[in-house]
Write a protein that holds these residues in place. Structure first.
Motif, PDB file in Angstrom:
ATOM      1  N   SER A   1     -51.993  95.438  34.394  1.00  0.00           N
ATOM      2  CA  SER A   1     -51.578  96.452  33.452  1.00  0.00           C
ATOM      3  C   SER A   1     -52.279  97.851  33.742  1.00  0.00           C
ATOM      4  CB  SER A   1     -52.057  96.082  31.983  1.00  0.00           C
ATOM      5  OG  SER A   1     -51.417  94.881  31.626  1.00  0.00           O
TER       6      SER A   1
ATOM      7  N   THR B   1     -50.533  99.434  36.989  1.00  0.00           N
ATOM      8  CA  THR B   1     -49.165  99.663  36.627  1.00  0.00           C
ATOM      9  C   THR B   1     -48.963 101.131  35.522  1.00  0.00           C
ATOM     10  OG1 THR B   1     -48.969  98.175  34.823  1.00  0.00           O
ATOM     11  CG2 THR B   1     -47.857  97.746  36.970  1.00  0.00           C
ATOM     12  N   PHE B   2     -50.240 101.129  34.751  1.00  0.00           N
ATOM     13  CA  PHE B   2     -50.209 102.329  33.628  1.00  0.00           C
ATOM     14  C   PHE B   2     -50.674 103.413  34.493  1.00  0.00           C
ATOM     15  CE2 PHE B   2     -52.638 105.047  30.875  1.00  0.00           C
ATOM     16  CZ  PHE B   2     -51.727 105.164  30.087  1.00  0.00           C
ATOM     17  N   SER B   3     -51.684 103.263  35.203  1.00  0.00           N
ATOM     18  CA  SER B   3     -52.090 104.520  36.253  1.00  0.00           C
ATOM     19  C   SER B   3     -50.742 105.134  37.160  1.00  0.00           C
ATOM     20  CB  SER B   3     -53.517 104.319  36.948  1.00  0.00           C
ATOM     21  OG  SER B   3     -53.335 103.433  37.415  1.00  0.00           O
TER      22      SER B   3
ATOM     23  N   PHE C   1     -48.518 106.696  34.804  1.00  0.00           N
ATOM     24  CA  PHE C   1     -49.086 107.825  34.127  1.00  0.00           C
ATOM     25  C   PHE C   1     -49.291 109.057  35.255  1.00  0.00           C
ATOM     26  CE2 PHE C   1     -52.732 110.625  32.627  1.00  0.00           C
ATOM     27  CZ  PHE C   1     -52.054 110.769  31.419  1.00  0.00           C
TER      28      PHE C   1
ATOM     29  N   HIS D   1     -46.078  95.959  31.092  1.00  0.00           N
ATOM     30  CA  HIS D   1     -45.488  96.994  31.714  1.00  0.00           C
ATOM     31  C   HIS D   1     -44.118  97.441  31.180  1.00  0.00           C
ATOM     32  CE1 HIS D   1     -44.060  97.948  36.246  1.00  0.00           C
ATOM     33  NE2 HIS D   1     -44.155  99.075  35.409  1.00  0.00           N
TER      34      HIS D   1
ATOM     35  N   MET E   1     -45.335  99.545  28.104  1.00  0.00           N
ATOM     36  CA  MET E   1     -45.979 100.881  28.528  1.00  0.00           C
ATOM     37  C   MET E   1     -44.593 101.628  28.896  1.00  0.00           C
ATOM     38  SD  MET E   1     -49.675 100.047  29.985  1.00  0.00           S
ATOM     39  CE  MET E   1     -48.737  99.190  31.504  1.00  0.00           C
ATOM     40  N   TYR E   2     -43.717 101.301  29.623  1.00  0.00           N
ATOM     41  CA  TYR E   2     -42.714 102.108  30.337  1.00  0.00           C
ATOM     42  C   TYR E   2     -42.072 102.749  29.318  1.00  0.00           C
ATOM     43  CZ  TYR E   2     -38.533 103.521  32.590  1.00  0.00           C
ATOM     44  OH  TYR E   2     -37.426 104.393  32.827  1.00  0.00           O
TER      45      TYR E   2
END
Lengths: 809, 227
Positions: A441, A444-446, A449, A751, A754-755
């Motif tokens: 997580s 994928t977030f970084s 971002f 993921h 967050m997307y």
């Protein structure tokens, strides 16, 4: 020490491997808590130092119309203050406007003014001037020299020629000089028609300061006041929003650490409790009370706390020191105005106390359940060697035939074993799954971002924006050509409004009668031609003198909510106010334009939406007949810092003033923040994973140890060492696969969420990119952890004599 | 003087069709200083009786009075303290704590009680048990007989009202068995210690003052009492 504690201490010493693992988990947990507290405190102290260096050590500034109430402030105890106010606008010959403030000498201390040379003015005829003003205006003034300039005195409203002696040159590295260029000594009153300010620093900040500020404000009749960032950082200002934000962040992080640590450390205590269950039963049979049995688990916690907390604090401080050292290169980049302040580890007794409290609480919560279980152990456990674990039915242990066919009898046994001990299974599965989910997580977030911040997923945006008067257009163009920037385009614009309201689709707009603001834009020829050709038009067709032909840019045209009707081919009318409105401010000019095409956006690539019309440069300049309209250069270059410096020098040479926005440097700063954030986030996850790994190793190792007799029994009835290994591997890798079966869908769901959240909130086009390699790598790492745990614990079983193991029972 | 009295003692396991009655209304009285042997086949309920009397298991119904204290009415903490001070338990598998020395195992009930250990008392009991030179050893360094002697010492260290021995010779050879029984006898005769002992050995049972046989949770034979 009482006998129960002696027994506990010996038990801890006798089980070195497990004790070391538990201690490591405690140390890592404490280190994380220490790191969070220390990092936040050090950052706040760093910011305070940075603010103090850039802004000075003042706390509150009160504003007054006309003169400041000096008598009042003389009577206020426990403060240092300075009275100031802008008094003159000066114009030295051949140089830009010089704004002069009059202030008490205490301004040097309160606003951290530093001298390149000379000293503070001793009279109103002397000035302290910034080095930047001298450099920007190419003035070769010397300290002690007297210079003549035109002065507009705000106090009298009179314009005259005045002479000032240059008493000193100040470094333009503090915020004080952002809104003034020079300062002189205040000798009399300030302007009756202007604002006077009293900048105050309190000798001591405490919970009463906020009340004192209110009192001073009220009693002195201040019409405005503002507080410094330094005061806000102190936590004693009325505005707690910044500290509240830091506090919430701290609480969330600590909650995650405590939750994870409790889960992991609790398991270590549970394992220890299971090992000691029989002793506790024996103690109970000879009269140990529930409290004594419970106390033995708490004492074990105390042992680990006494050793683990000091070591953890040391490790945390060391970790943060190393991290700060590693990121020190990025610090100047993220500061708007680098002051040379160094980010270093700061400690405070309260930080240590807070760490000890949170860590002790973590260990205490971890002990709670095992302690409660320990208090309930009955002598029967010792007498009958009963397993107090939950009884499971034969039905629950039934395994599908296919399992046996696929993996043999060992496979079937492994499956039964997994079902037999669901608690150990849950621990391992959860710890592994949590680590995998966290890692995937955050990664994928970084990644998302980073793409969002850098816009790397879309197109490259300009690195430098230069807004300059059109009269210098050719100079800047030739300069940029000589510097061989990667690419550039230029745009000039003029505001207008839509007259032809029949073009509007939205009823509210039509009936409401609100103005429809448009921008008329012209780009350089190369950009304009390429853009127009892309729309399928002939650029020359838009340059003709027979009427104005334009491209109508309507960002709503491609959406479901269209603001305008299709204007293609239509002639629309717009109006604008000519630049010279000094004679008649209500004068407007009506223009008719034929829309050659409608586009969703202009040729620029910075993603900012605008509505208006694009005409050729030729048309623009002939229609608006503006005297040197401002032009914006958008430059793509890898070396934006150097180009900005060189451009500034060039502009100074030709005496041109320009607004330069260094988007590349800003991007670099954002990237630095991102890198720092990544260092901390990954460090945080690495430590959480470390605790998880220890927990897994501990669980597997203990499970192997507890079942030594069982393994010996299986071997005694003929299972080969290979078969035993196979059974153990299948059993434990089964936990790993179950964990991945949970972790992968959960990570994918996070993921996707967050997307969705990022794409909704930022309205930025970032691509949704599944990361199969990331998943594969995480899965492989999880299974490697299981393998390592097996290697760690298998040595106990491998060469053990069957009869010795059986006799142990 | 009655040191133990059980009134209508019952213990059942399970429920419905699977319900098993381990004890079925046992009424028993033991006088102070008696040496009682309890015999019976496996599963007859003798160990259950011993555990309930010793306060390490609970009764489904009935009462246990030890030295006039109703053990079944005590809460968990009071029961633990009572067990520590008034009951001495000896098990077939010794149940010594392997990481405590012989001396610590011997004095465990005193240490749990937070009382100061009387060195003379420890030396005296160690001498009687033949463990003087073994006090600093760990249980794993002792023979089975020696371990059982430590277990006997632990049971007697507090001068309890009642010593309960659950097949104390079940794990020992004949020589060590004789030694253990002789020790229990000695403490019974010389100190007037009341002992109730479960055994399968007819010979050992015959040496007791009183013989009680239990079958299917009931007392079916009670011979040689001081009544």
């Amino acid at each position: 020490m009482n006998i129960v504690n002696t027994l506990t201490l010996r038990h801890v010493a006798a089980h070195k491997k497990r004790s070391v693992l538990t201690l490591l988990a405690v140390i890592v947990s404490v280190a994380m808590v220490t790191a969070v507290f220390t990092a936040v405190y050090s950052f706040i102290e760093f910011m305070k130092d940075d603010v103090a260096a850039a802004d000075g050590s003042w706390h509150v500034q009160f504003g007054y119309e006309g003169d400041a109430p000096l008598d009042y402030f003389r009577g206020v105890e426990g403060i240092e203050y300075c009275v100031s106010g802008n008094i003159m606008s000066l114009a030295p010959e051949g140089a830009g406007e010089l704004l002069l403030e009059s202030a008490d000498e205490t301004v040097v201390d309160l606003r951290n003014i530093q001298f390149a040379e000379g000293s503070f003015p001793k009279s109103e005829n002397e000035i302290l001037l910034t080095d930047r003003y001298l450099e920007d205006n190419r003035l070769d003034w010397k300290v002690g020299g007297t210079y003549e300039m035109t002065a507009l005195d705000y106090r009298t409203g009179e314009q005259s020629v005045k002479s000032f002696t240059l008493a000193g040159i100040a470094l333009d590295n503090v915020s004080y000089f952002q809104s003034r260029d020079a300062v002189t000594l205040r000798q009399g009153g300030l302007s009756k028609n202007n604002m006077a300010f009293v900048t105050v620093r309190f000798d001591k900040l405490d919970s009463e300061t906020s009340g004192r500020v209110d009192t001073i404000r009220r009693e002195s009749g201040a019409v405005q006041y503002r507080t410094s960032e330094l005061y806000q950082f102190s936590g004693f200002s009325g505005d707690k929003s910044m500290l509240a934000a830091v506090g919430s962040f701290l609480l969330i992080i600590l909650a995650i650490i405590v939750f994870t640590s409790v889960f992991m450390i609790r398991n270590s205590f549970a394992v220890s409790y299971r090992e000691r269950e029989k002793y506790l039963g024996m103690l109970a049979s000879v009269g140990a009370t529930g409290r004594q049995k419970r106390g033995s688990v708490y004492f074990e916690g105390l042992i680990f706390a006494l050793i683990g907390i000091p070591l953890g604090i040391g490790a945390g401080v060391l970790g943060i020191a190393v991290t700060f050292k590693a990121i020190s290169g990025y610090i100047p980049v993220i500061l708007a105005q680098p002051t040379g302040t160094v980010l270093r580890v700061r400690l405070h007794p309260l930080i240590i106390a807070g760490t000890v409290a949170v860590s002790a609480l973590t260990i205490f919560i971890s002990c709670l359940i095992p302690a409660r279980r320990a208090s309930r152990v009955t002598p029967i456990v010792a007498i009958r060697s009963v397993n107090t674990g939950r009884q499971i039915s034969a039905k629950r242990l039934r395994t599908p035939k296919i399992w046996e066919k696929l993996f043999g009898f060992e496979g079937a046994l492994a499956a039964k074993n997994r079902r037999r001990d669901p608690r150990t299974g849950r621990n391992i599965t959860f710890a592994l799954a949590m680590s995998v989910v966290l890692f995937i997580s955050v990664t994928t977030f970084s990644m998302m971002f980073e793409k969002m911040v850098t816009n790397a997923g879309v197109v490259r945006t300009p690195d430098l924006y230069v807004d300059i008067s059109g009269s210098y257009r050719e100079d800047v163009e030739s300069f940029l050509d000589s510097k061989k920037a990667d690419d550039r385009y230029s745009v000039t614009q003029y505001p207008a409004q839509l007259s032809d309201r029949s073009l509007l689709l939205d009823e509210e707009w039509n009936s409401g009668g609100g103005e429809v603001y448009l921008e008329i834009r012209a780009y350089d020829d190369k950009t304009f031609d390429a853009y127009v050709k892309k729309l399928g038009l002939d650029p020359n067709g838009l340059r003709g003198s027979d009427g104005i032909r334009a491209v109508f840019v309507d960002p709503s045209s491609a959406t479901g909510y269209k603001r305008f009707a299709d204007a293609t081919g239509r002639t629309i009318s717009v109006w604008y106010q000519p630049a010279d409105v000094s004679s008649d401010s209500r004068k407007t000019v009506e223009l008719e334009m034929t829309v050659a095409a409608v586009a969703q956006s202009g040729p620029e690539v910075d993603g900012y939406a605008w509505t208006g019309l694009i005409v050729s440069g030729e048309t623009f300049y002939s229609v608006f007949s503006l005297e040197d309209p401002s032009v914006r250069f958008c430059v793509f270059t890898g070396d934006y810092r150097a180009l900005e410096t060189q451009l500034k020098e060039r502009l100074a040479d030709i005496g041109a003033a320009a607004e330069i926005y260094n988007a590349g440097a800003m991007q670099e700063s954002q990237n630095a923040v991102l890198t720092i954030a990544k260092v901390f986030i990954y460090g945080f996850i690495a430590l959480l994973t470390l605790i998880a790994v220890m927990n897994i190793v501990n669980s597997i190792s203990n499970s192997m140890n507890e079942r030594r007799t069982e393994f010996a029994m299986i071997r005694s009835v003929g299972m080969s060492p290979k078969g035993l290994r196979r059974m153990i591997c299948l059993e434990n890798f089964g936990f790993g696969l179950t964990a991945l079966l949970w972790a992968f869908p959960v990570s994918a769901a996070i993921h996707a969420l967050m997307y969705y959240a990022l794409s909704q909130s930022e309205r930025t086009e970032i691509p949704f990119e599944p990361q199969p390699l990331l998943y594969l790598a995480s899965g492989a790492a999880a299974l490697a952890v299981i393998a390592a745990a097996l290697l760690w614990s298998a040595d106990k079983i491998k060469d053990e004599n069957i009869m010795d193991s059986l006799k142990n029972e | 003087m009655k040191i133990l009295e059980t009134i209508g003692l019952c213990k059942t396991y399970g429920s419905g069709d699977t319900m098993v009655k381990a004890l079925d209304g046992v009424d028993l009285t033991v006088e102070k200083g008696e040496f009682v042997a309890v015999v019976g086949p496996s599963g007859s309920g003798k160990s259950t009786l011993m555990h309930i009397v010793g306060g390490v298991d609970s009764a489904s119904d009935g009462k246990v009075l030890i030295d006039s204290t109703d053990v079944t009415a005590l809460d968990e903490t009071a029961l633990a303290i009572f067990r520590r001070r008034q009951i001495g338990l000896i098990y077939q598998f010794y149940n010594l704590i392997p990481i405590l020395t012989v001396e610590e195992n011997l004095t465990l009930p005193l240490l749990l009680d937070g009382r100061k250990v009387d060195r003379r008392q420890v030396e005296n009991i160690a001498e009687r048990l033949g463990l003087t030179d073994r006090l600093k050893h760990l249980p794993s360094q002792l023979s089975g007989g020696q371990q059982q002697r430590v277990s006997i010492g632990r049971a007697l260290i507090n001068n309890p009202a009642l010593v309960l021995a659950d097949e104390p010779t079940g794990n020992l050879d004949s020589e060590n068995s004789r030694e253990v029984i002789s020790l229990l006898r000695q403490f019974n005769r010389e100190l007037g210690q009341t002992v109730i002992m479960i055994t399968h050995d007819e010979g050992i049972a015959a040496s007791a003052d009183r013989l009680i046989e239990i079958r299917d949770g009931r007392i079916v034979r009670d011979e040689g009492g001081r009544i």
